[in-house]
Design an enzyme around this catalytic site. Structure first.
Site, PDB file in Angstrom:
ATOM      1  N   ASN A   1      58.970  30.704  35.409  1.00 41.17           N
ATOM      2  CA  ASN A   1      59.205  29.325  34.945  1.00 41.17           C
ATOM      3  C   ASN A   1      60.208  29.240  33.786  1.00 41.17           C
ATOM      4  O   ASN A   1      61.015  28.325  33.719  1.00 41.17           O
ATOM      5  CB  ASN A   1      57.894  28.622  34.599  1.00 41.17           C
ATOM      6  CG  ASN A   1      57.061  29.358  33.587  1.00 41.17           C
ATOM      7  OD1 ASN A   1      57.318  30.526  33.277  1.00 41.17           O
ATOM      8  ND2 ASN A   1      56.056  28.696  33.050  1.00 41.17           N
TER       9      ASN A   1
ATOM     10  N   GLU B   1      49.253  36.575  28.266  1.00 40.54           N
ATOM     11  CA  GLU B   1      49.414  35.115  28.140  1.00 40.54           C
ATOM     12  C   GLU B   1      49.284  34.548  29.540  1.00 40.54           C
ATOM     13  O   GLU B   1      50.166  34.744  30.380  1.00 40.54           O
ATOM     14  CB  GLU B   1      50.782  34.782  27.533  1.00 40.54           C
ATOM     15  CG  GLU B   1      50.944  35.180  26.095  1.00 40.54           C
ATOM     16  CD  GLU B   1      50.045  34.404  25.134  1.00 40.54           C
ATOM     17  OE1 GLU B   1      49.415  33.406  25.542  1.00 40.54           O
ATOM     18  OE2 GLU B   1      49.949  34.823  23.968  1.00 40.54           O
TER      19      GLU B   1
ATOM     20  N   CYS C   1      52.970  26.610  31.319  1.00 39.56           N
ATOM     21  CA  CYS C   1      51.575  27.011  31.091  1.00 39.56           C
ATOM     22  C   CYS C   1      50.843  25.974  30.250  1.00 39.56           C
ATOM     23  O   CYS C   1      49.672  25.693  30.482  1.00 39.56           O
ATOM     24  CB  CYS C   1      51.522  28.389  30.437  1.00 39.56           C
ATOM     25  SG  CYS C   1      52.529  28.521  28.960  1.00 39.56           S
TER      26      CYS C   1
HETATM   27  P1  NAD Z   1      52.205  35.713  38.466  1.00 38.27           P
HETATM   28  O1  NAD Z   1      50.987  36.184  37.785  1.00 38.27           O
HETATM   29  O2  NAD Z   1      52.184  35.574  39.949  1.00 38.27           O
HETATM   30  O3  NAD Z   1      53.441  36.661  38.155  1.00 38.27           O
HETATM   31  C1  NAD Z   1      53.844  36.960  36.837  1.00 38.27           C
HETATM   32  C2  NAD Z   1      54.560  38.287  36.825  1.00 38.27           C
HETATM   33  O4  NAD Z   1      53.632  39.319  37.185  1.00 38.27           O
HETATM   34  C3  NAD Z   1      55.717  38.414  37.818  1.00 38.27           C
HETATM   35  O5  NAD Z   1      56.745  39.171  37.218  1.00 38.27           O
HETATM   36  C4  NAD Z   1      55.088  39.174  38.966  1.00 38.27           C
HETATM   37  O6  NAD Z   1      56.032  39.892  39.736  1.00 38.27           O
HETATM   38  C5  NAD Z   1      54.157  40.116  38.226  1.00 38.27           C
HETATM   39  N1  NAD Z   1      53.020  40.622  39.002  1.00 38.27           N
HETATM   40  C6  NAD Z   1      52.467  40.096  40.119  1.00 38.27           C
HETATM   41  N2  NAD Z   1      51.394  40.831  40.500  1.00 38.27           N
HETATM   42  C7  NAD Z   1      51.271  41.832  39.593  1.00 38.27           C
HETATM   43  C8  NAD Z   1      50.334  42.891  39.427  1.00 38.27           C
HETATM   44  N3  NAD Z   1      49.320  43.071  40.269  1.00 38.27           N
HETATM   45  N4  NAD Z   1      50.494  43.712  38.378  1.00 38.27           N
HETATM   46  C9  NAD Z   1      51.497  43.525  37.487  1.00 38.27           C
HETATM   47  N5  NAD Z   1      52.413  42.540  37.605  1.00 38.27           N
HETATM   48  C10 NAD Z   1      52.299  41.695  38.636  1.00 38.27           C
HETATM   49  O7  NAD Z   1      52.574  34.347  37.750  1.00 38.27           O
HETATM   50  P2  NAD Z   1      53.758  33.364  38.116  1.00 38.27           P
HETATM   51  O8  NAD Z   1      53.373  32.674  39.399  1.00 38.27           O
HETATM   52  O9  NAD Z   1      55.061  34.082  38.039  1.00 38.27           O
HETATM   53  O10 NAD Z   1      53.700  32.336  36.893  1.00 38.27           O
HETATM   54  C11 NAD Z   1      52.852  31.235  36.877  1.00 38.27           C
HETATM   55  C12 NAD Z   1      51.642  31.467  36.018  1.00 38.27           C
HETATM   56  O11 NAD Z   1      52.022  31.954  34.739  1.00 38.27           O
HETATM   57  C13 NAD Z   1      50.862  30.201  35.728  1.00 38.27           C
HETATM   58  O12 NAD Z   1      49.477  30.446  35.870  1.00 38.27           O
HETATM   59  C14 NAD Z   1      51.186  29.871  34.285  1.00 38.27           C
HETATM   60  O13 NAD Z   1      50.223  29.092  33.625  1.00 38.27           O
HETATM   61  C15 NAD Z   1      51.349  31.231  33.722  1.00 38.27           C
HETATM   62  N6  NAD Z   1      52.172  31.193  32.515  1.00 38.27           N
HETATM   63  C16 NAD Z   1      51.564  31.437  31.317  1.00 38.27           C
HETATM   64  C17 NAD Z   1      52.293  31.362  30.150  1.00 38.27           C
HETATM   65  C18 NAD Z   1      51.621  31.607  28.823  1.00 38.27           C
HETATM   66  O14 NAD Z   1      52.318  31.877  27.857  1.00 38.27           O
HETATM   67  N7  NAD Z   1      50.312  31.555  28.737  1.00 38.27           N
HETATM   68  C19 NAD Z   1      53.654  31.073  30.198  1.00 38.27           C
HETATM   69  C20 NAD Z   1      54.246  30.840  31.442  1.00 38.27           C
HETATM   70  C21 NAD Z   1      53.480  30.919  32.582  1.00 38.27           C
END
Ligand code: NAD
Length: 474
Positions: free
Chosen positions: A152, A248, A282
């Site tokens: 995002n 996060e 998020c």
């Molecule tokens: P996601 O968890 O699908 O992916 C995030 C990252 O993790 C990507 O780089 C992905 O390739 C990697 N990943 C996927 N599976 C993994 C695994 N098993 N082990 C290690 N890495 C892995 O999340 P997304 O769909 O990219 O992002 C959306 C989510 O992120 C939403 O839930 C949002 O609320 C959250 N988010 C949180 C914050 C915060 O600061 N709290 C900020 C932005 C987004």
């Protein structure tokens, strides 16, 4: 051919200061057109090992580099971001989908943010001073940080990890989301001249790469931003060598609009609290509780703004909202909308999804039951439940009755009343008459299943260190 950038952008990884490709690649899609805009390497396990080895090799010299020099490197990173903002914004807009102005804003925000991080000093505390003994506690780097970012805000979220990790003397392996890897890889290329080889390594890959990183014995800490479901997997996988973790994760932020709120004054900020970046934030407002006495006025104001705000390709200057970033998320958001329809819920606006492109219109659902999926699940898209309440204790209980606890907001003209309610929310951040605003100086942390540990502020920087106490007998 791509619509916004002209040519395919095929970028390499960065390992030990060198550009590295791989036999397999991953296609990157423009979510506004569904066209392929470039390719990135699908990192092999051996290449990840090389990246970790390079970071480990670079660690002793980097940790020994004077703090002031490392601060200077962060200033240089800021300069590179600012000087290349237009190019980086084009790439970010095209791969992420956000409007061009928002993409440029993200690059400038990253450039500003890392300077604020660079200005912070690590405390050295005299922890004990008595005859014959003196103890000090200082903060030393952990070693190799594995950083994993979502799709995002790839640039600013990457900088939130690069800044404190490098400042405190760690080296890094950073993996952006496979959906938005291009802006991070291009930034990595631009940064190589100012960083010693191996200090910042960038890898890209598919579903296997993240788990390889989180279980890798050569990585000492994982700094992860993403969904709660993935965060749980990261935590389980990191146990092998007791990695330090900062997670996060997701949020399901409630906004509580009090009966004394000035509807006209707050309508615009309330709208953007929920819909900025098409809800893919998020800390976006994901449930909006409005007092019964002003519910209809708020509903009318939000619906009016929704009709005025244009959604479209980020390259069109008229677009203020872009598409959902990727097909998987698009299908997830669509299924929430379909579920709301199947439940017979009333739509104040939106609900009709049309392609091409992963566009979901601004959708506001009229007072759905608290138990409905659209209230209980983080939509992470432009779909908002508007909910009525009459009793303040009851609405606070509803706001807190979820597994998430990232942020929340109170909207009121009465400061004392708002402060009192803010203190009762079970979230890491609470805003009054605002939402989403974060600062480099304050801790940003998720309560409950929204996270583990802290980002931002001195406490966030210290998460990239471990305390070392030195006792000196004299
Ligand atoms: P996601 O968890 O699908 O992916 C995030 C990252 O993790 C990507 O780089 C992905 O390739 C990697 N990943 C996927 N599976 C993994 C695994 N098993 N082990 C290690 N890495 C892995 O999340 P997304 O769909 O990219 O992002 C959306 C989510 O992120 C939403 O839930 C949002 O609320 C959250 N988010 C949180 C914050 C915060 O600061 N709290 C900020 C932005 C987004």
């Amino acid at each position: 051919m791509t619509d916004n950038m002209g040519t395919l952008l095929n970028l390499p990884m960065m390992i030990d200061g060198k550009s590295v490709t791989s036999a397999q690649t991953i296609a990157v899609i423009n979510p506004a057109t569904e066209q392929v805009i470039g390719h990135v390497p699908d990192c092999t396990r051996a290449q990840l090992d090389e990246a970790v080895a390079a970071a480990r090799k670079a660690f002793p010299a980097w940790r020994a580099t004077p703090y002031a020099e490392r601060q200077q490197v962060l200033h240089e990173i800021s300069r590179v971001l600012a000087e290349n903002a237009e190019e980086l914004a084009d790439i970010l807009m095209t791969e992420q989908g956000k409007p061009r102005a928002d993409a440029l804003g993200e690059i400038h925000a990253a450039s500003w943010w890392i300077v604020q991080v660079a200005q912070q000093e690590l405390p050295v505390e005299v922890t004990d001073e008595m005859p014959g003994q003196r103890s000090i506690t200082r903060h030393v780097p952990l070693g190799v940080v594995g950083a994993i970012t979502p799709w995002n805000f790839p640039v600013v979220l990457g900088i939130w990890k690069i800044g404190p990790a490098l400042l405190t003397g760690n080296t890094m392996v950073l993996k952006p989301s496979p959906f938005t890897p291009l802006s991070t890889l291009r930034l990595g290329e631009l940064l190589q001249p100012i960083l010693p080889s191996g200090v910042l390594n960038l890898v890209t890959g598919g579903d296997a790469l993240g788990p390889w990183m989180t279980e890798h014995p050569g990585i000492d800490k994982i700094s992860f931003t993403g969904s709660t479901a993935t965060g749980r997997r990261v935590m389980a996988s990191a146990a092998g060598n007791l990695k330090r973790l900062t997670l996060e994760l997701g949020g399901n932020d409630a906004a509580i609009v009090l009966d004394d709120a000035d509807v006209e004054a707050i309508a615009e900020p309330l709208f953007w609290a929920a819909f900025k970046n098409s809800g893919q934030i998020c800390v976006a407002t994901k449930r909006m509780y409005v007092h019964d006495s002003i519910y209809d006025d708020v509903a009318k104001a939000l619906t009016r703004i929704a009709a005025e705000v244009q959604m479209g390709n980020g390259a069109d200057p008229a677009s203020r909202l872009g598409p959902i970033q990727n097909r998987v998320q698009f299908e997830r958001v669509k299924s929430l909308v379909e579920d709301a329809k199947a439940q017979g819920l009333r739509f104040l606006t939106g609900g009709e999804v049309q392609g091409p492109g992963f566009f979901v219109p601004v959708t506001i659902i009229d007072n759905p039951p608290e138990s409905s999926r659209v209230v209980q699940e983080e939509a992470f898209g432009p779909v908002l439940p508007l909910l009525r309440y009459t009793d303040i204790d009851e609405v606070i209980a509803r706001a807190n009755d979820v597994d998430m606890g990232l942020g929340g907001s109170i909207w009121s003209t009465n400061h004392d009343r708002a402060m009192e309610i803010a203190a009762r929310l079970e979230t890491g951040t609470v805003w009054i008459n605002a939402a989403q605003a974060l600062t480099p100086y304050a801790a940003f942390a998720g309560h409950k299943q929204s996270g583990l540990g802290i980002e931002q502020g001195l406490s966030g920087i210290l998460e990239f260190t471990v305390p070392q106490t030195i006792h000196h007998a004299r």
